[in-house]
Write an enzyme that holds these catalytic residues in place. Structure first.
Site, PDB file in Angstrom:
ATOM      1  CG  ASN A  92      -1.492   1.343   1.561  1.00 10.84           C
ATOM      2  OD1 ASN A  92      -2.453   1.777   0.914  1.00 10.84           O
ATOM      3  ND2 ASN A  92      -0.905   2.056   2.521  1.00 10.84           N
ATOM      4  CE1 TYR A 164       0.072   8.302  -6.205  1.00 16.62           C
ATOM      5  CE2 TYR A 164      -1.625   8.572  -7.885  1.00 16.62           C
ATOM      6  CZ  TYR A 164      -1.249   8.142  -6.629  1.00 16.62           C
ATOM      7  OH  TYR A 164      -2.161   7.537  -5.801  1.00 16.62           O
TER       8      TYR A 164
HETATM    9  P1  NAD Z   1      -0.853   8.470   3.093  1.00 18.27           P
HETATM   10  O1  NAD Z   1       0.146   9.518   2.740  1.00 18.27           O
HETATM   11  O2  NAD Z   1      -1.632   8.625   4.337  1.00 18.27           O
HETATM   12  O3  NAD Z   1      -0.197   7.024   3.109  1.00 18.27           O
HETATM   13  C1  NAD Z   1       0.972   6.677   2.422  1.00 18.27           C
HETATM   14  C2  NAD Z   1       1.802   5.852   3.379  1.00 18.27           C
HETATM   15  O4  NAD Z   1       2.951   5.341   2.699  1.00 18.27           O
HETATM   16  C3  NAD Z   1       2.313   6.680   4.565  1.00 18.27           C
HETATM   17  O5  NAD Z   1       2.072   5.980   5.761  1.00 18.27           O
HETATM   18  C4  NAD Z   1       3.800   6.814   4.289  1.00 18.27           C
HETATM   19  O6  NAD Z   1       4.584   6.897   5.471  1.00 18.27           O
HETATM   20  C5  NAD Z   1       4.059   5.508   3.552  1.00 18.27           C
HETATM   21  N1  NAD Z   1       5.296   5.558   2.803  1.00 18.27           N
HETATM   22  C6  NAD Z   1       5.741   6.524   1.964  1.00 18.27           C
HETATM   23  N2  NAD Z   1       6.958   6.206   1.508  1.00 18.27           N
HETATM   24  C7  NAD Z   1       7.309   5.017   2.069  1.00 18.27           C
HETATM   25  C8  NAD Z   1       8.433   4.173   1.990  1.00 18.27           C
HETATM   26  N3  NAD Z   1       9.487   4.507   1.224  1.00 18.27           N
HETATM   27  N4  NAD Z   1       8.428   3.017   2.690  1.00 18.27           N
HETATM   28  C9  NAD Z   1       7.374   2.675   3.469  1.00 18.27           C
HETATM   29  N5  NAD Z   1       6.282   3.445   3.593  1.00 18.27           N
HETATM   30  C10 NAD Z   1       6.246   4.603   2.904  1.00 18.27           C
HETATM   31  O7  NAD Z   1      -1.824   8.390   1.820  1.00 18.27           O
HETATM   32  P2  NAD Z   1      -2.931   7.299   1.440  1.00 18.27           P
HETATM   33  O8  NAD Z   1      -3.966   8.043   0.702  1.00 18.27           O
HETATM   34  O9  NAD Z   1      -3.329   6.493   2.622  1.00 18.27           O
HETATM   35  O10 NAD Z   1      -2.145   6.394   0.391  1.00 18.27           O
HETATM   36  C11 NAD Z   1      -2.014   4.997   0.490  1.00 18.27           C
HETATM   37  C12 NAD Z   1      -1.985   4.376  -0.877  1.00 18.27           C
HETATM   38  O11 NAD Z   1      -3.235   4.589  -1.529  1.00 18.27           O
HETATM   39  C13 NAD Z   1      -0.916   4.964  -1.822  1.00 18.27           C
HETATM   40  O12 NAD Z   1      -0.334   3.919  -2.584  1.00 18.27           O
HETATM   41  C14 NAD Z   1      -1.722   5.879  -2.705  1.00 18.27           C
HETATM   42  O13 NAD Z   1      -1.118   6.071  -3.963  1.00 18.27           O
HETATM   43  C15 NAD Z   1      -3.012   5.100  -2.811  1.00 18.27           C
HETATM   44  N6  NAD Z   1      -4.157   5.915  -3.240  1.00 18.27           N
HETATM   45  C16 NAD Z   1      -4.670   6.877  -2.443  1.00 18.27           C
HETATM   46  C17 NAD Z   1      -5.763   7.606  -2.904  1.00 18.27           C
HETATM   47  C18 NAD Z   1      -6.415   8.690  -2.096  1.00 18.27           C
HETATM   48  O14 NAD Z   1      -7.310   9.357  -2.614  1.00 18.27           O
HETATM   49  N7  NAD Z   1      -6.046   8.903  -0.847  1.00 18.27           N
HETATM   50  C19 NAD Z   1      -6.314   7.343  -4.160  1.00 18.27           C
HETATM   51  C20 NAD Z   1      -5.750   6.354  -4.941  1.00 18.27           C
HETATM   52  C21 NAD Z   1      -4.672   5.631  -4.477  1.00 18.27           C
END
Ligand code: NAD
Length: 265
Positions: A92, A164
């Site tokens: 994730n 991205y």
């Molecule tokens: P978020 O920023 O809360 O979560 C991202 C997490 O990834 C954080 O906990 C961060 O510390 C961790 N992270 C970043 N770099 C890292 C690394 N090198 N090693 C380990 N952990 C790392 O945002 P989110 O929205 O919860 O995103 C989670 C996933 O969902 C991502 O892959 C994002 O692309 C995807 N996503 C989110 C949305 C949205 O609308 N929020 C939509 C589509 C996809």
């Protein structure tokens, strides 16, 4: 009918915040022991662990930068040693470093590809090795389950976010290729493509006036919450989804339904 992950162990990357945190909590609520991976927020990861424990579940926090092969290897070893096996891996962790293409630095291109795409590749590789090494476990029909967190931007082009969007397009293709390659082992690889989910990654776009503009893109009429994605992940990991292989589940309130065509295009 009950969705249960009892007797299973789930490792969720990037689980100290947002979607990952909700996935870890939901998997624990469904009975799994949970490994909460974090990179930069140990206190937040410990809060997730404490929450799971106070609800009667089991969890550990594990540090790793998912783009670092040695970190990923050590993380899988730690979790396998602690709980004896790993049944579910949710890749994730992800990030954005947005810029118009002409201004995007090579570092920002590489960083996002490294974390979002290579990070998922490393976790997938470690997961598949672990599933094969531990063999069939009684609590799950599949040998193991891998869920790749993608995005609607695996199909929707996104100006100003070429790193991205490219990483998520890569995840879509990687997920299907892996699913095809390891299904014969009994390993189920699937993806989830969230739409607009209110978390730290998009705080600016999901509040106030920006939220109103965003809602025009969501036929279902609301911005998603992390639990919407977490519920889908629990189902995908469970035996109720045992025949689901190589699929991307869009959890997006209809964002990928070309909403601009609602008024006849
Ligand atoms: P978020 O920023 O809360 O979560 C991202 C997490 O990834 C954080 O906990 C961060 O510390 C961790 N992270 C970043 N770099 C890292 C690394 N090198 N090693 C380990 N952990 C790392 O945002 P989110 O929205 O919860 O995103 C989670 C996933 O969902 C991502 O892959 C994002 O692309 C995807 N996503 C989110 C949305 C949205 O609308 N929020 C939509 C589509 C996809």
């Amino acid at each position: 009918m009950e969705i249960s992950l009892k007797g299973q162990v789930a490792l969720v990357t990037g689980a100290s915040s947002g979607i990952g945190r909700a996935v870890a909590e939901a998997m624990a609520a469904a009975g799994a022991k949970v490994a909460v991976n974090y990179h930069s927020q140990p206190e937040e990861a410990e809060k997730v662990v404490a929450g799971v424990e106070s609800a009667g579940g089991e969890a550990i926090a594990v540090e790793a930068d998912v783009s670092e092969p040695r970190d990923v290897e050590a993380m899988f070893a730690t979790v396998a040693q602690k709980y004896g096996a790993i049944d579910v891996v949710v890749a994730n962790a992800g990030m954005q470093k947005d810029a118009a293409v002409a201004e995007m630095t090579l570092d920002d291109w590489r960083k996002v590809i490294d974390v979002n795409l290579t990070g998922q590749f490393l976790c997938a590789q470690a997961a598949i090795r672990q599933f094969r090494a531990q063999g069939q476990r009684p609590a799950s029909k599949a040998l193991g389950k891998l869920i790749c967190m993608s995005s609607v931007h695996e199909v929707i082009p996104w100006a100003g976010h070429v790193n991205y969007a490219a990483s998520k397009g890569g995840i879509a293709s990687m997920m299907k290729t892996l699913a095809q390659e390891v299904a014969e082992d009994g390993i189920r690889v699937n993806g989830i493509a969230p739409g607009a989910i209110r978390t730290a990654i998009n705080a600016e776009e999901t509040e106030g006036e920006a939220a109103k503009a965003l809602l025009k893109l969501i036929p279902y009429g609301r911005i998603g919450v992390a639990e919407d994605v977490a519920n889908a992940a629990v189902w995908l990991a469970s035996d109720l989804a045992d025949y689901v292989v190589g699929a991307t589940l869009f959890v997006d309130g209809g964002m990928t339904l070309y909403p601009e065509f609602r008024g006849n295009g």
